[in-house]
Scaffold this motif. Structure first.
Motif, PDB file in Angstrom:
ATOM      1  N   MET A   4     -20.857  30.255  -6.175  1.00 17.13           N
ATOM      2  CA  MET A   4     -20.643  29.444  -4.992  1.00 17.13           C
ATOM      3  C   MET A   4     -20.259  30.343  -3.833  1.00 17.13           C
ATOM      4  O   MET A   4     -19.324  31.138  -3.939  1.00 17.13           O
ATOM      5  CB  MET A   4     -19.540  28.415  -5.241  1.00 17.13           C
ATOM      6  N   ALA A   5     -20.966  30.250  -2.723  1.00 16.28           N
ATOM      7  CA  ALA A   5     -20.723  31.087  -1.552  1.00 16.28           C
ATOM      8  C   ALA A   5     -19.998  30.275  -0.485  1.00 16.28           C
ATOM      9  O   ALA A   5     -20.421  29.172  -0.134  1.00 16.28           O
ATOM     10  CB  ALA A   5     -22.039  31.633  -0.997  1.00 16.28           C
ATOM     11  N   VAL A   6     -18.901  30.827   0.037  1.00 16.85           N
ATOM     12  CA  VAL A   6     -18.064  30.128   1.003  1.00 16.85           C
ATOM     13  C   VAL A   6     -17.973  30.942   2.280  1.00 16.85           C
ATOM     14  O   VAL A   6     -17.691  32.148   2.236  1.00 16.85           O
ATOM     15  CB  VAL A   6     -16.636  29.898   0.452  1.00 16.85           C
ATOM     16  N   ASN A   7     -18.223  30.296   3.414  1.00 13.56           N
ATOM     17  CA  ASN A   7     -18.033  30.936   4.706  1.00 13.56           C
ATOM     18  C   ASN A   7     -16.600  30.681   5.172  1.00 13.56           C
ATOM     19  O   ASN A   7     -16.272  29.557   5.567  1.00 13.56           O
ATOM     20  CB  ASN A   7     -19.025  30.380   5.733  1.00 13.56           C
ATOM     21  N   PRO A   8     -15.710  31.687   5.157  1.00  8.82           N
ATOM     22  CA  PRO A   8     -14.322  31.462   5.530  1.00  8.82           C
ATOM     23  C   PRO A   8     -14.134  31.190   7.011  1.00  8.82           C
ATOM     24  O   PRO A   8     -13.079  30.725   7.433  1.00  8.82           O
ATOM     25  CB  PRO A   8     -13.635  32.773   5.125  1.00  8.82           C
ATOM     26  N   ARG A   9     -15.174  31.464   7.812  1.00 11.92           N
ATOM     27  CA  ARG A   9     -15.060  31.275   9.254  1.00 11.92           C
ATOM     28  C   ARG A   9     -15.797  30.035   9.741  1.00 11.92           C
ATOM     29  O   ARG A   9     -15.981  29.850  10.938  1.00 11.92           O
ATOM     30  CB  ARG A   9     -15.598  32.510   9.986  1.00 11.92           C
ATOM     31  N   ALA A  10     -16.233  29.186   8.816  1.00 12.07           N
ATOM     32  CA  ALA A  10     -16.957  27.977   9.198  1.00 12.07           C
ATOM     33  C   ALA A  10     -16.121  27.127  10.132  1.00 12.07           C
ATOM     34  O   ALA A  10     -14.918  26.963   9.931  1.00 12.07           O
ATOM     35  CB  ALA A  10     -17.333  27.171   7.961  1.00 12.07           C
ATOM     36  N   ALA A  11     -16.781  26.585  11.168  1.00 15.90           N
ATOM     37  CA  ALA A  11     -16.083  25.788  12.185  1.00 15.90           C
ATOM     38  C   ALA A  11     -14.896  26.566  12.726  1.00 15.90           C
ATOM     39  O   ALA A  11     -13.830  26.016  12.989  1.00 15.90           O
ATOM     40  CB  ALA A  11     -15.646  24.436  11.629  1.00 15.90           C
ATOM     41  N   PHE A  12     -15.087  27.907  12.873  1.00 16.39           N
ATOM     42  CA  PHE A  12     -14.072  28.797  13.439  1.00 16.39           C
ATOM     43  C   PHE A  12     -12.797  28.776  12.602  1.00 16.39           C
ATOM     44  O   PHE A  12     -11.684  28.882  13.119  1.00 16.39           O
ATOM     45  CB  PHE A  12     -13.788  28.431  14.900  1.00 16.39           C
ATOM     46  N   GLY A  13     -12.964  28.651  11.270  1.00 14.66           N
ATOM     47  CA  GLY A  13     -11.836  28.773  10.358  1.00 14.66           C
ATOM     48  C   GLY A  13     -11.005  27.523  10.176  1.00 14.66           C
ATOM     49  O   GLY A  13      -9.962  27.560   9.507  1.00 14.66           O
ATOM     50  N   ARG A  14     -11.446  26.387  10.700  1.00 14.39           N
ATOM     51  CA  ARG A  14     -10.627  25.178  10.624  1.00 14.39           C
ATOM     52  C   ARG A  14     -10.703  24.502   9.252  1.00 14.39           C
ATOM     53  O   ARG A  14      -9.897  23.617   8.970  1.00 14.39           O
ATOM     54  CB  ARG A  14     -11.047  24.178  11.704  1.00 14.39           C
ATOM     55  N   HIS A  15     -11.659  24.898   8.414  1.00 11.42           N
ATOM     56  CA  HIS A  15     -11.840  24.203   7.140  1.00 11.42           C
ATOM     57  C   HIS A  15     -11.709  25.164   5.962  1.00 11.42           C
ATOM     58  O   HIS A  15     -12.508  25.118   5.021  1.00 11.42           O
ATOM     59  CB  HIS A  15     -13.206  23.513   7.120  1.00 11.42           C
ATOM     60  N   ARG A  16     -10.682  25.984   5.982  1.00 11.12           N
ATOM     61  CA  ARG A  16     -10.491  26.971   4.910  1.00 11.12           C
ATOM     62  C   ARG A  16     -10.190  26.325   3.563  1.00 11.12           C
ATOM     63  O   ARG A  16     -10.341  26.958   2.517  1.00 11.12           O
ATOM     64  CB  ARG A  16      -9.367  27.933   5.282  1.00 11.12           C
ATOM     65  N   ASP A  17      -9.732  25.079   3.587  1.00  8.94           N
ATOM     66  CA  ASP A  17      -9.368  24.426   2.340  1.00  8.94           C
ATOM     67  C   ASP A  17     -10.567  23.871   1.578  1.00  8.94           C
ATOM     68  O   ASP A  17     -10.449  23.530   0.399  1.00  8.94           O
ATOM     69  CB  ASP A  17      -8.396  23.278   2.619  1.00  8.94           C
ATOM     70  N   VAL A  18     -11.730  23.775   2.235  1.00  9.45           N
ATOM     71  CA  VAL A  18     -12.873  23.101   1.610  1.00  9.45           C
ATOM     72  C   VAL A  18     -13.377  23.882   0.400  1.00  9.45           C
ATOM     73  O   VAL A  18     -13.639  23.303  -0.664  1.00  9.45           O
ATOM     74  CB  VAL A  18     -14.009  22.876   2.627  1.00  9.45           C
ATOM     75  N   GLY A  19     -13.513  25.197   0.518  1.00 11.01           N
ATOM     76  CA  GLY A  19     -13.993  26.008  -0.597  1.00 11.01           C
ATOM     77  C   GLY A  19     -13.167  25.821  -1.859  1.00 11.01           C
ATOM     78  O   GLY A  19     -13.721  25.516  -2.937  1.00 11.01           O
ATOM     79  N   PRO A  20     -11.839  25.993  -1.802  1.00 12.95           N
ATOM     80  CA  PRO A  20     -11.027  25.781  -3.004  1.00 12.95           C
ATOM     81  C   PRO A  20     -11.144  24.377  -3.584  1.00 12.95           C
ATOM     82  O   PRO A  20     -11.110  24.193  -4.802  1.00 12.95           O
ATOM     83  CB  PRO A  20      -9.598  26.052  -2.501  1.00 12.95           C
ATOM     84  N   ARG A  21     -11.331  23.368  -2.732  1.00  9.30           N
ATOM     85  CA  ARG A  21     -11.473  21.996  -3.229  1.00  9.30           C
ATOM     86  C   ARG A  21     -12.782  21.831  -3.996  1.00  9.30           C
ATOM     87  O   ARG A  21     -12.844  21.129  -5.015  1.00  9.30           O
ATOM     88  CB  ARG A  21     -11.387  21.005  -2.073  1.00  9.30           C
ATOM     89  N   VAL A  22     -13.837  22.486  -3.517  1.00 10.02           N
ATOM     90  CA  VAL A  22     -15.125  22.411  -4.222  1.00 10.02           C
ATOM     91  C   VAL A  22     -15.025  23.121  -5.569  1.00 10.02           C
ATOM     92  O   VAL A  22     -15.493  22.611  -6.597  1.00 10.02           O
ATOM     93  CB  VAL A  22     -16.249  23.025  -3.373  1.00 10.02           C
ATOM     94  N   VAL A  23     -14.403  24.294  -5.586  1.00  6.48           N
ATOM     95  CA  VAL A  23     -14.233  25.035  -6.840  1.00  6.48           C
ATOM     96  C   VAL A  23     -13.473  24.193  -7.856  1.00  6.48           C
ATOM     97  O   VAL A  23     -13.863  24.090  -9.026  1.00  6.48           O
ATOM     98  CB  VAL A  23     -13.499  26.364  -6.582  1.00  6.48           C
ATOM     99  N   ALA A  24     -12.377  23.572  -7.408  1.00  9.56           N
ATOM    100  CA  ALA A  24     -11.573  22.759  -8.323  1.00  9.56           C
ATOM    101  C   ALA A  24     -12.379  21.589  -8.882  1.00  9.56           C
ATOM    102  O   ALA A  24     -12.281  21.266 -10.079  1.00  9.56           O
ATOM    103  CB  ALA A  24     -10.328  22.253  -7.598  1.00  9.56           C
ATOM    104  N   ALA A  25     -13.184  20.952  -8.038  1.00  5.27           N
ATOM    105  CA  ALA A  25     -13.985  19.807  -8.493  1.00  5.27           C
ATOM    106  C   ALA A  25     -15.029  20.234  -9.514  1.00  5.27           C
ATOM    107  O   ALA A  25     -15.243  19.556 -10.535  1.00  5.27           O
ATOM    108  CB  ALA A  25     -14.650  19.138  -7.300  1.00  5.27           C
ATOM    109  N   LEU A  26     -15.684  21.356  -9.279  1.00  2.48           N
ATOM    110  CA  LEU A  26     -16.730  21.811 -10.198  1.00  2.48           C
ATOM    111  C   LEU A  26     -16.137  22.283 -11.518  1.00  2.48           C
ATOM    112  O   LEU A  26     -16.671  21.973 -12.598  1.00  2.48           O
ATOM    113  CB  LEU A  26     -17.552  22.924  -9.550  1.00  2.48           C
ATOM    114  N   ARG A  27     -15.049  23.013 -11.475  1.00  6.05           N
ATOM    115  CA  ARG A  27     -14.413  23.456 -12.714  1.00  6.05           C
ATOM    116  C   ARG A  27     -13.859  22.267 -13.482  1.00  6.05           C
ATOM    117  O   ARG A  27     -13.941  22.216 -14.712  1.00  6.05           O
ATOM    118  CB  ARG A  27     -13.326  24.475 -12.399  1.00  6.05           C
ATOM    119  N   GLY A  28     -13.310  21.291 -12.754  1.00  5.79           N
ATOM    120  CA  GLY A  28     -12.812  20.093 -13.408  1.00  5.79           C
ATOM    121  C   GLY A  28     -13.915  19.282 -14.050  1.00  5.79           C
ATOM    122  O   GLY A  28     -13.686  18.523 -14.997  1.00  5.79           O
ATOM    123  N   GLY A  29     -15.140  19.433 -13.547  1.00  2.00           N
ATOM    124  CA  GLY A  29     -16.296  18.728 -14.101  1.00  2.00           C
ATOM    125  C   GLY A  29     -17.015  19.485 -15.190  1.00  2.00           C
ATOM    126  O   GLY A  29     -18.071  19.048 -15.655  1.00  2.00           O
TER     127      GLY A  29
END
Length: 308
Positions: free
Chosen positions: A1-26
């Motif tokens: 999974m590739a995450v852009n840490p600067r997406a929307a100028f860094g305002r959504h840094r929490d999204v990547g970890p949330r996706v990782v948690a959902a996929l691992r939980g699944g």
């Protein structure tokens, strides 16, 4: 999974970890890639897709905006590896075209996990189910430095000039940089003389803007080709004829509603290939710089599998 840490100028840094948690939980094993720059991230993603056992990854998931979709498309086009998108960028036009929720991260993650057939977290044994994908077209651009894939739109006119200017500006750092760049480009607004070859037929014309669209929108919801389809085996050639500054500013708001297509200065044509040339014009694909014209653009039907 590739995450852009600067997406929307860094305002959504929490999204990547949330996706990782959902996929691992699944029930999925996840290789999370978080690199400091685009080039390093692309290289890391390419390495991760090449499994040591000679197999292939179940999917490549990108978290960010259209630049991350571009990264993903250029890695998985024609490979059969599905591309998943969790939008967290500024424009998110590809997610918009696919119907992925834009302003609700939980809903976007739910679309992804449903497509991947994720198991139920907390169950005694979490086993992913069958993957559900949609097959869509992609565009391929041949240029001086090689070949680039795109999912949404190639721009080669006023909007590309705005991108080029904005990318050369250090300040401001936010989205207002593009507004300032647009104003500065309007000051020197002029028509461009293009040479085209459209489905084998040569033509020359003057225009302010030429785009070649696989998707319907660009720039965060500007519906330049409102009738474009992602799976019709064609591209939409969008041309804006010469206009004054005032004329262009009058057309501009209508693009967001998709009502500009009835104007005499606007033309749309369904095509399979376009060769473009004009002096001093730089082409952009999905917001990423390709380089100076000439370029040749073609549709490749069914080149991408997406999780949507």
């Amino acid at each position: 999974m590739a995450v852009n840490p600067r997406a929307a100028f860094g305002r959504h840094r929490d999204v990547g970890p949330r996706v990782v948690a959902a996929l691992r939980g699944g029930g999925y094993g996840v290789t999370a890639l978080l690199e400091p720059d685009y080039a390093t991230l692309r290289s890391a993603a390419a390495s991760a897709l090449a499994r040591p056992d000679g197999g292939c990854a179940d999917a490549l998931v990108v978290v960010g905006g259209d630049g991350m979709v571009s990264l993903g498309a250029n890695l998985v086009a024609q490979t059969g590896i599905p591309l998943g998108i969790v939008p967290s960028g500024t424009g998110n036009d590809m997610a918009r075209g696919l119907g992925i929720p834009l302003d609700d991260t939980d809903a976007a993650i739910a679309v992804l996990t449903r497509a991947l057939g994720c198991g139920i977290p907390g169950s005694p044994v979490v086993v992913p189910g069958p993957i559900i994908t949609r097959t869509i077209d992609a565009g391929r651009v041949h240029h001086a430095d090689g070949t680039t894939w795109f999912a949404s739109v190639v721009s080669a006119g006023f909007d590309a000039r705005v991108n080029e200017r904005a990318n050369g500006m250090r300040r401001p750092r936010g989205a207002s940089r593009y507004t300032i760049a647009m104003v500065r480009e309007l000051i020197g607004l002029r028509a461009i003389r293009y040479s085209l070859v459209v489905d084998g037929q040569a033509r020359e014309l003057d225009a302010l803007l030429i785009s070649v669209a696989n998707n319907g929108s660009i720039g965060g919801g500007m519906r330049i080709a409102p009738d474009a389809r992602l799976d019709d085996g064609a591209l939409d050639l969008f041309v804006v004829a010469p206009l004054s500054r005032i004329g262009l500013m009058r057309v501009f708001p209508r693009v967001f509603r998709g009502t500009h297509t009835s104007l005499p200065q606007v033309s749309l044509e369904r095509v399979r290939s376009v060769a473009l040339d004009a002096p001093g014009v730089v082409a952009y694909a999905d917001g990423e710089r390709i380089g100076p014209l000439p370029v040749t653009i073609e549709v490749v039907a069914g080149a991408l599998r997406v999780l949507a």
